[in-house]
Design a protein around this motif. Structure first.
Motif, PDB file in Angstrom:
ATOM      1  N   ALA A 184       0.826  -1.211   0.000  1.00  0.00           N
ATOM      2  CA  ALA A 184       0.000   0.000   0.000  1.00  0.00           C
ATOM      3  C   ALA A 184       0.860   1.261   0.000  1.00  0.00           C
ATOM      4  O   ALA A 184       2.016   1.259   0.436  1.00  0.00           O
ATOM      5  N   ALA A 185       0.244   2.330  -0.496  1.00  0.00           N
ATOM      6  CA  ALA A 185       0.764   3.685  -0.308  1.00  0.00           C
ATOM      7  C   ALA A 185      -0.391   4.523   0.225  1.00  0.00           C
ATOM      8  O   ALA A 185      -1.558   4.207  -0.017  1.00  0.00           O
ATOM      9  N   VAL A 186      -0.061   5.567   0.943  1.00  0.00           N
ATOM     10  CA  VAL A 186      -1.098   6.444   1.500  1.00  0.00           C
ATOM     11  C   VAL A 186      -0.834   7.863   1.020  1.00  0.00           C
ATOM     12  O   VAL A 186       0.302   8.325   0.977  1.00  0.00           O
ATOM     13  N   GLY A 187      -1.899   8.552   0.614  1.00  0.00           N
ATOM     14  CA  GLY A 187      -1.716   9.904   0.121  1.00  0.00           C
ATOM     15  C   GLY A 187      -3.014  10.565  -0.274  1.00  0.00           C
ATOM     16  O   GLY A 187      -4.079   9.939  -0.258  1.00  0.00           O
ATOM     17  N   ILE A 188      -2.893  11.836  -0.630  1.00  0.00           N
ATOM     18  CA  ILE A 188      -4.031  12.637  -1.095  1.00  0.00           C
ATOM     19  C   ILE A 188      -3.742  13.077  -2.524  1.00  0.00           C
ATOM     20  O   ILE A 188      -2.801  13.823  -2.791  1.00  0.00           O
ATOM     21  N   HIS A 189      -4.554  12.592  -3.439  1.00  0.00           N
ATOM     22  CA  HIS A 189      -4.434  12.863  -4.867  1.00  0.00           C
ATOM     23  C   HIS A 189      -4.785  14.327  -5.144  1.00  0.00           C
ATOM     24  O   HIS A 189      -5.655  14.896  -4.471  1.00  0.00           O
ATOM     25  N   PRO A 190      -4.152  14.952  -6.136  1.00  0.00           N
ATOM     26  CA  PRO A 190      -4.473  16.365  -6.421  1.00  0.00           C
ATOM     27  C   PRO A 190      -5.927  16.609  -6.817  1.00  0.00           C
ATOM     28  O   PRO A 190      -6.409  17.736  -6.664  1.00  0.00           O
ATOM     29  N   GLU A 191      -6.624  15.605  -7.315  1.00  0.00           N
ATOM     30  CA  GLU A 191      -8.038  15.779  -7.637  1.00  0.00           C
ATOM     31  C   GLU A 191      -8.929  15.671  -6.406  1.00  0.00           C
ATOM     32  O   GLU A 191     -10.127  15.938  -6.485  1.00  0.00           O
ATOM     33  N   ASN A 192      -8.345  15.291  -5.256  1.00  0.00           N
ATOM     34  CA  ASN A 192      -9.121  15.057  -4.049  1.00  0.00           C
ATOM     35  C   ASN A 192      -8.796  16.048  -2.935  1.00  0.00           C
ATOM     36  O   ASN A 192      -8.909  15.721  -1.753  1.00  0.00           O
ATOM     37  N   ILE A 193      -8.400  17.258  -3.320  1.00  0.00           N
ATOM     38  CA  ILE A 193      -7.986  18.224  -2.293  1.00  0.00           C
ATOM     39  C   ILE A 193      -9.154  18.992  -1.689  1.00  0.00           C
ATOM     40  O   ILE A 193      -8.992  19.650  -0.657  1.00  0.00           O
ATOM     41  N   GLU A 194     -10.331  18.924  -2.308  1.00  0.00           N
ATOM     42  CA  GLU A 194     -11.470  19.664  -1.770  1.00  0.00           C
ATOM     43  C   GLU A 194     -11.798  19.164  -0.364  1.00  0.00           C
ATOM     44  O   GLU A 194     -11.958  17.967  -0.130  1.00  0.00           O
ATOM     45  N   GLY A 195     -11.876  20.082   0.571  1.00  0.00           N
ATOM     46  CA  GLY A 195     -12.184  19.724   1.948  1.00  0.00           C
ATOM     47  C   GLY A 195     -10.987  19.306   2.768  1.00  0.00           C
ATOM     48  O   GLY A 195     -11.127  19.039   3.971  1.00  0.00           O
ATOM     49  N   VAL A 196      -9.804  19.266   2.170  1.00  0.00           N
ATOM     50  CA  VAL A 196      -8.608  18.881   2.904  1.00  0.00           C
ATOM     51  C   VAL A 196      -8.204  19.994   3.860  1.00  0.00           C
ATOM     52  O   VAL A 196      -8.170  21.171   3.490  1.00  0.00           O
ATOM     53  N   ASP A 197      -7.915  19.619   5.089  1.00  0.00           N
ATOM     54  CA  ASP A 197      -7.394  20.517   6.114  1.00  0.00           C
ATOM     55  C   ASP A 197      -6.030  19.969   6.503  1.00  0.00           C
ATOM     56  O   ASP A 197      -5.935  18.931   7.165  1.00  0.00           O
ATOM     57  N   LEU A 198      -4.970  20.641   6.074  1.00  0.00           N
ATOM     58  CA  LEU A 198      -3.640  20.093   6.276  1.00  0.00           C
ATOM     59  C   LEU A 198      -3.302  19.892   7.752  1.00  0.00           C
ATOM     60  O   LEU A 198      -2.630  18.927   8.110  1.00  0.00           O
ATOM     61  N   GLU A 199      -3.757  20.802   8.610  1.00  0.00           N
ATOM     62  CA  GLU A 199      -3.455  20.667  10.032  1.00  0.00           C
ATOM     63  C   GLU A 199      -4.081  19.413  10.626  1.00  0.00           C
ATOM     64  O   GLU A 199      -3.521  18.774  11.522  1.00  0.00           O
ATOM     65  N   GLN A 200      -5.247  19.039  10.130  1.00  0.00           N
ATOM     66  CA  GLN A 200      -5.919  17.840  10.630  1.00  0.00           C
ATOM     67  C   GLN A 200      -5.517  16.583   9.859  1.00  0.00           C
ATOM     68  O   GLN A 200      -5.325  15.511  10.455  1.00  0.00           O
TER      69      GLN A 200
END
Length: 258
Positions: A58-74
Motif C-alpha cells: 500500500a501507499a497512503v496519500g491525497i491525490h491532487p483531484e481530491n484536495i477539496e475539503g482537505v485541512d492540512l493541520e488535521q
C-alpha cells in the motif's frame, strides 16, 4: 513474476469481485501489486488489502483531484499515522499536480501546498513518493527539486524525453501504463527508448487506462503483461529481461525483499 506498481483496487468498479480477482493474481504470474491511496478513506482501504493479500502493498496519500475539503493541520497527522501503522505501507502516494481538471489559480496553489506537505512527510518518514503529474510538468519538477532527499516514481509518465532526463538525475523512476500500447503513443515510445531499463516500471493504473487489445474495458493487473511486452518491443529486448528488471526496479524503490 510481474509487478503492477500502481493499481486502485479501492475503486467501486471492483466491488463485485475484488477478492476473487486479487486471489487469482499469483496463478496469472502477477507476483506483486502496489495499491496507492487517493484520500484518507482509500488509503485505509489500500492498507486493508495489503494486510489481507501477502503480495499486495500500500501507499497512503491525497491525490491532487481530491484536495477539496482537505485541512492540512488535521489531515497530515492522520496520513502520517496511517503511513506508520503497518509495514505494508511502502510509499506516500498518490500525490502531485493535475492541471487538466484544475484550472483555477487558487485551486492550483492549494494543490501545490498539499503536494509539498506530503513531500515533507515522505522526507520525514524516509519513504518514496508516487507522483501524479498531468499537464503540470514544470511546476511538478520545481516542487520535487525542492526535496532532493526524497525520491520516487512519476507514474503514468506523460512528459518528454528531456523532462525524463532531469527526473532521472533527481533519482526518480518512470512508470508506464497501457498508453504505450496505443498506436499514437509516439512520445511515450520515444521516452521508453531513451530511459535505461533499470529506471522503468510498469503499471496498469487499474481500473483506468486498459492497454490494447483491452482498451475500453475495466483494467486490472491481469493486463500488466502488455506493458512489459510493449517495452520489450520498443527497446528490442527479450520479454523476460523486461519483466525481471521492471520487477526488481519496483522492489528496489518500495523496499520489498520478498
Amino acid at each position: 513474476m510481474l509487478f503492477d506498481t500502481h493499481a486502485h483496487y479501492d475503486d467501486a468498479r471492483f466491488d463485485s469481485d475484488r477478492d476473487l480477482l486479487l486471489s487469482s493474481m499469483p496463478e496469472n504470474h502477477v507476483g506483486l501489486i502496489l495499491n496507492p491511496g487517493c484520500d484518507i478513506a482509500s488509503s485505509k482501504q489500500a492498507i486493508s488489502y495489503a494486510e489481507k493479500f501477502p503480495f499486495v502493498y500500500a501507499a497512503v496519500g491525497i491525490h491532487p483531484e481530491n484536495i477539496e475539503g482537505v485541512d492540512l493541520e488535521q489531515d497530515m497527522p492522520i496520513l502520517e499515522a496511517l503511513a506508520v501503522s503497518s509495514p505494508r505501507v511502502r510509499a506516500i502516494g498518490e500525490i502531485g499536480l493535475d492541471y487538466y481538471w484544475m484550472k483555477e489559480p487558487d485551486a492550483r496553489r492549494f494543490q501545490a501546498e498539499v503536494f509539498r506537505a506530503q513531500m515533507r512527510l515522505a522526507g520525514r518518514l524516509g519513504l518514496p513518493v508516487i507522483v501524479h503529474d498531468r499537464e503540470a510538468h514544470l511546476d511538478s519538477l520545481t516542487i520535487v527539486e525542492q526535496y532532493p532527499k526524497v525520491h520516487g516514481v512519476f507514474h503514468c509518465y506523460s512528459g518528454s524525453a528531456e523532462f525524463a532526463a532531469r527526473l532521472l538525475e533527481l533519482g526518480y523512476y518512470l512508470s508506464f501504463t497501457g498508453v504505450i500500447t496505443y498506436k499514437n503513443a509516439k512520445k511515450a515510445a520515444e521516452v521508453v527508448r531513451a530511459v535505461p531499463l533499470d529506471r522503468l516500471m510498469i503499471e496498469t493504473d487499474a481500473p483506468y487506462m486498459a492497454p490494447e487489445p483491452f482498451r475500453g474495458k475495466r483494467n486490472s493487473s491481469l493486463y500488466v503483461y502488455r506493458m512489459a511486452e510493449a517495452i520489450a518491443e520498443i527497446k528490442g529486448l527479450p520479454l523476460e529481461q523486461v519483466i525481471r528488471q521492471t520487477t526488481e526496479n519496483g522492489k528496489t524503490l518500495f523496499g520489498i525483499s520478498a
